[in-house]
Scaffold this motif. Structure first.
Motif, PDB file in Angstrom:
ATOM      1  N   SER A 105       0.843  -1.254  -0.014  1.00 19.91           N
ATOM      2  CA  SER A 105       0.072   0.041   0.056  1.00 19.91           C
ATOM      3  C   SER A 105       0.668   1.194  -0.106  1.00 19.91           C
ATOM      4  N   ALA A 106       2.006   1.246   0.553  1.00 18.03           N
ATOM      5  CA  ALA A 106       2.774   2.622   0.805  1.00 18.03           C
ATOM      6  C   ALA A 106       4.122   2.109   0.973  1.00 18.03           C
ATOM      7  N   ASP A 107       5.099   3.218   0.911  1.00 13.66           N
ATOM      8  CA  ASP A 107       6.544   3.018   1.203  1.00 13.66           C
ATOM      9  C   ASP A 107       6.554   2.920   2.909  1.00 13.66           C
ATOM     10  N   TYR A 108       7.863   2.331   2.997  1.00 11.17           N
ATOM     11  CA  TYR A 108       8.192   2.369   4.606  1.00 11.17           C
ATOM     12  C   TYR A 108       8.504   3.605   5.289  1.00 11.17           C
ATOM     13  N   ARG A 109       8.049   4.219   6.045  1.00 11.03           N
ATOM     14  CA  ARG A 109       8.538   5.360   6.516  1.00 11.03           C
ATOM     15  C   ARG A 109       8.996   5.406   7.806  1.00 11.03           C
ATOM     16  N   TYR A 110      10.301   5.854   8.234  1.00  6.73           N
ATOM     17  CA  TYR A 110      10.793   5.910   9.614  1.00  6.73           C
ATOM     18  C   TYR A 110      10.634   7.368  10.193  1.00  6.73           C
ATOM     19  N   GLU A 111      10.686   7.266  11.756  1.00  7.81           N
ATOM     20  CA  GLU A 111      10.262   8.609  11.957  1.00  7.81           C
ATOM     21  C   GLU A 111      11.621   9.396  12.177  1.00  7.81           C
ATOM     22  N   ASP A 112      12.907   9.362  11.757  1.00  8.50           N
ATOM     23  CA  ASP A 112      13.683  10.217  11.313  1.00  8.50           C
ATOM     24  C   ASP A 112      13.783  10.917  10.001  1.00  8.50           C
ATOM     25  N   GLY A 113      12.689  10.466   9.257  1.00 10.91           N
ATOM     26  CA  GLY A 113      12.700  11.032   7.833  1.00 10.91           C
ATOM     27  C   GLY A 113      13.239  10.018   6.875  1.00 10.91           C
ATOM     28  N   ARG A 114      13.559   8.906   7.371  1.00 14.07           N
ATOM     29  CA  ARG A 114      14.041   7.907   6.276  1.00 14.07           C
ATOM     30  C   ARG A 114      12.867   7.116   5.651  1.00 14.07           C
ATOM     31  N   VAL A 115      13.035   7.006   4.263  1.00 12.79           N
ATOM     32  CA  VAL A 115      11.792   6.170   3.416  1.00 12.79           C
ATOM     33  C   VAL A 115      12.395   5.170   2.831  1.00 12.79           C
ATOM     34  N   VAL A 116      11.876   3.926   3.229  1.00 10.27           N
ATOM     35  CA  VAL A 116      12.431   2.886   2.391  1.00 10.27           C
ATOM     36  C   VAL A 116      11.472   2.376   1.162  1.00 10.27           C
ATOM     37  N   HIS A 117      11.759   2.340  -0.093  1.00 11.97           N
ATOM     38  CA  HIS A 117      10.904   1.824  -1.137  1.00 11.97           C
ATOM     39  C   HIS A 117      10.985   0.579  -1.431  1.00 11.97           C
ATOM     40  N   ARG A 118      10.178  -0.065  -1.867  1.00 12.94           N
ATOM     41  CA  ARG A 118      10.170  -1.499  -2.270  1.00 12.94           C
ATOM     42  C   ARG A 118       9.885  -1.462  -3.691  1.00 12.94           C
ATOM     43  N   GLU A 119      10.940  -2.063  -4.603  1.00 11.34           N
ATOM     44  CA  GLU A 119      10.669  -2.231  -6.144  1.00 11.34           C
ATOM     45  C   GLU A 119      11.299  -3.479  -6.782  1.00 11.34           C
ATOM     46  N   TYR A 120      10.903  -3.692  -7.977  1.00 18.11           N
ATOM     47  CA  TYR A 120      11.311  -5.042  -8.335  1.00 18.11           C
ATOM     48  C   TYR A 120      11.873  -4.528  -9.815  1.00 18.11           C
ATOM     49  N   ASP A 121      12.881  -5.230 -10.052  1.00 15.49           N
ATOM     50  CA  ASP A 121      13.490  -5.345 -11.245  1.00 15.49           C
ATOM     51  C   ASP A 121      12.938  -5.965 -12.290  1.00 15.49           C
ATOM     52  N   ALA A 122      13.414  -6.153 -13.759  1.00 21.83           N
ATOM     53  CA  ALA A 122      12.633  -6.746 -14.880  1.00 21.83           C
ATOM     54  C   ALA A 122      12.660  -8.257 -14.449  1.00 21.83           C
TER      55      ALA A 122
END
Length: 610
Positions: A105-122
């Protein structure tokens, strides 16, 4: 599935935003339901009660599914899919025109402002790029919930990744992880878990085994109030376990393997009767280096100590003896940290190649061409990764001063941090670590804390001149290689070094076979080693002159010498008997320096050399 939870009639999946969309109300479940509807598949509530979470049933789009077999799990931040007939998840997602990332549903957001995105390659491989605040190791996921739980005495579940943490959080548990996957736990700030009751959930794979060790290092030794490990009953991870229908009380208790250093201490506990069965030290470079030791090589600048270290490393990596006498039983890989620059190392290495007519095979001699600062965890981690990859028998740190900037070298406390790095390399990888360091102006010991030499398994020093105050570094001033300490054997006799230059003007260092035996102590007096050697030689000569048989035991020899008023110790008598028997059998004492010709002569290299 109730009508109000579905997308509105006629709303195609392509009209509903994906992860990171501005429409924050759209969930992964919304996207999947709309995509299934586009392909004529209905989604209904699961007909049987499930123990945890929201579960639905649909017709699988990846096969002709007259009897609905696709189970859909709603974990809030992501959804899980499981086809009872065996269709895999990427196949199901592709059949309805979605991507794997659409299941989240969304990216993973940390309380220090870091955002972790989940992606998939080809190829469908997961990637987790980060944005926002990417400084340092970061903070724990769902940090505020963790802090509240620890204060209240509530258990905190520690997972390898955000997906599993969200799965447990959707079931009402306090769950967290570190940014950066399985390797992130070693870098994240775990201070909030001080005094916590932690339940750790490692994945069932090789990365999970390493993560378990890291969790023990970070949270053991009293950091967490309690630490236990639970594994999935089926599948790889927490989410697999839950999606298979198993409950929170059905995780499998794990007894993690002990930390390697803990096990090493336990393995070292022996009964006194077992001591005689211990193996003798394994020579890495006969007479100079043994396997799995921490060795200190010190000397003033321009005493050829780096020449010696490089020559030893070259010998180990190629199998070519140093000075003909110091031989290599088995050729082994080497990692050389050239902290004082790679240019000089390159020239000296090429000179050794020309001298011996051989080049190290690929992978046998690795050079790190910059200092590795041993007080900086990220640089230590990089060094350990190189050692883990190359599996060297010898790691050379040249020089200690360049690798410990900012350290108060006379402080045992501050020295302990980088020194522990060297000792852990030795213990964790069963490698020999050779530290090259400077001596003080009196040449009495290595510069700085005495811990550097006290903790060494063996210690060597290259002494300048014949007195402790020698400062002339010209080629006419002798350099003497002194074996100061050996925990597992006798020290070798001092040996003069000679610097020779090849036709290309590059230098190498070896033992001078034509130099007279060195018998002087540090202050110009005969050393104890020199006195003992002279006594042994005198006793051997006397026994030979008297025709005493080589089969005579040392006690008889000791008494024979006493009757002739020769003042010798029991140790001298033992050594004299040993020397005579070795001579008769055609062998020589390990570590003794013998007079052997060099492979060609050269001239002393002018100028100042380290």
């Amino acid at each position: 599935m109730s009508d109000e939870s579905r997308p509105t009639s006629g709303e195609a999946a392509s009209d509903i935003g994906g992860p990171g969309s501005s429409d924050t109300k759209v969930t992964a479940l919304d996207r999947l339901v709309a995509a299934l509807a586009d392909h004529g598949r209905e989604v209904a509530d699961y007909p049987e009660p499930r123990r945890h979470g929201e579960v639905y049933l649909a017709q699988c789009p990846a096969h002709d599914d007259g009897n609905p077999s696709l189970v859909v799990y709603d974990h809030g931040s992501h959804i899980g899919l499981s086809c009872r007939t065996g269709c895999d998840r990427p196949e199901i997602v592709k059949a309805v025109g979605l991507k794997m990332s659409d299941l989240f549903s969304a990216d993973y957001r940390y309380e220090d402002g870091r955002v972790v995105h989940r992606e998939y390659d080809a190829h469908g491989k997961k990637k987790f790029p980060q944005s926002g605040n990417r400084q340092g190791g970061g903070v724990l996921y769902r940090l505020s919930e963790v802090v509240e739980a620890v204060a209240a005495g509530t258990e905190v579940h520690l997972c390898e990744g955000e997906k599993d943490a969200d799965t447990l959080a959707s079931l009402g548990l306090v769950a967290t992880t570190a940014p950066g996957g399985a390797g992130g736990l070693a870098r994240v700030d775990v201070t909030p878990l001080k005094g916590a009751r932690v339940i750790a959930h490692p994945d069932r794979d090789a990365a999970g085994e390493k993560w378990t060790v890291t969790a023990m290092e970070c949270l053991g030794d009293g950091h967490a109030a309690s630490l236990k490990f639970l594994g999935p009953k089926v599948g790889k991870d927490v989410t697999d376990h839950i999606e298979a229908g198993y409950g929170l009380d059905e995780f499998v208790p794990l007894i993690p393997a002990r930390h390697p250093r803990t096990q090493a201490v336990l393995d070292a506990a022996l009964d006194a009767s077992e001591l005689d069965g211990l193996p003798e030290p394994t020579p890495l470079l006969t007479g100079a280096l043994n396997a799995s030791e921490y060795v200190l090589l010190s000397g003033k600048f321009a005493t050829y100590k780096s020449f010696v270290a490089l020559a030893w490393a070259f010998a180990v990596a190629t199998g070519k003896a140093w000075s003909d006498h110091y031989t290599v039983p088995v050729t082994r890989p080497v990692v050389y940290v050239a902290a004082e620059g790679v240019s000089g190392i390159r020239k000296r290495l090429r000179a050794l190649e020309r001298l011996h007519g051989v080049t190290p095979a690929p992978g046998m001699f690795t050079v790190i061409r910059r200092p590795v600062r041993l007080a900086i965890p990220e640089e230590v981690e990089a060094l350990r990764l190189v050692v883990a990859d190359k599996r060297p028998a010898l790691v050379v740190l040249d020089t200690w001063h360049r690798m410990t900037p900012g350290i108060e070298e006379n402080s045992a406390t501050e020295t302990a941090v980088p020194l522990d790095v060297a000792l852990q390399l030795r213990d964790d990888f069963a490698t020999t670590v050779l530290v090259v360091h400077h001596t003080g102006h009196k040449q009495q010991h290595a510069r700085g804390s005495s811990a550097l030499e006290d903790d060494a398994d063996a210690s060597w020093m290259v002494r300048l001149g014949d007195s402790e105050d020698a400062e002339d570094r010209g080629p006419q001033t002798p350099r003497t290689l002194v074996h100061r300490k050996s925990k597992d054997g006798e020290t070798a006799q001092p040996a003069r070094l000679v610097l020779t230059v090849d036709d290309d003007g590059e230098a190498t260092v070896a033992v001078d076979p034509f130099a007279a035996p060195v018998q002087q102590g540090r202050r110009g007096r005969p050393s104890k080693a020199g006195q003992r050697e002279a006594q042994v030689a005198e006793l051997v000569a006397a026994l030979d002159d008297a025709g005493v048989g080589t089969d005579t035991g040392y006690r008889q020899v000791w008494e024979w010498a006493a009757e002739r008023e020769m003042i010798v110790t029991e140790a001298v008598a033992r050594e004299a008997v040993k020397r005579r028997r070795e001579r008769q059998n055609g062998t020589t004492a390990a570590g003794a320096v013998t007079a052997v010709p060099l492979k060609g002569q050269g001239t002393a290299l002018p100028g100042t050399l380290r």
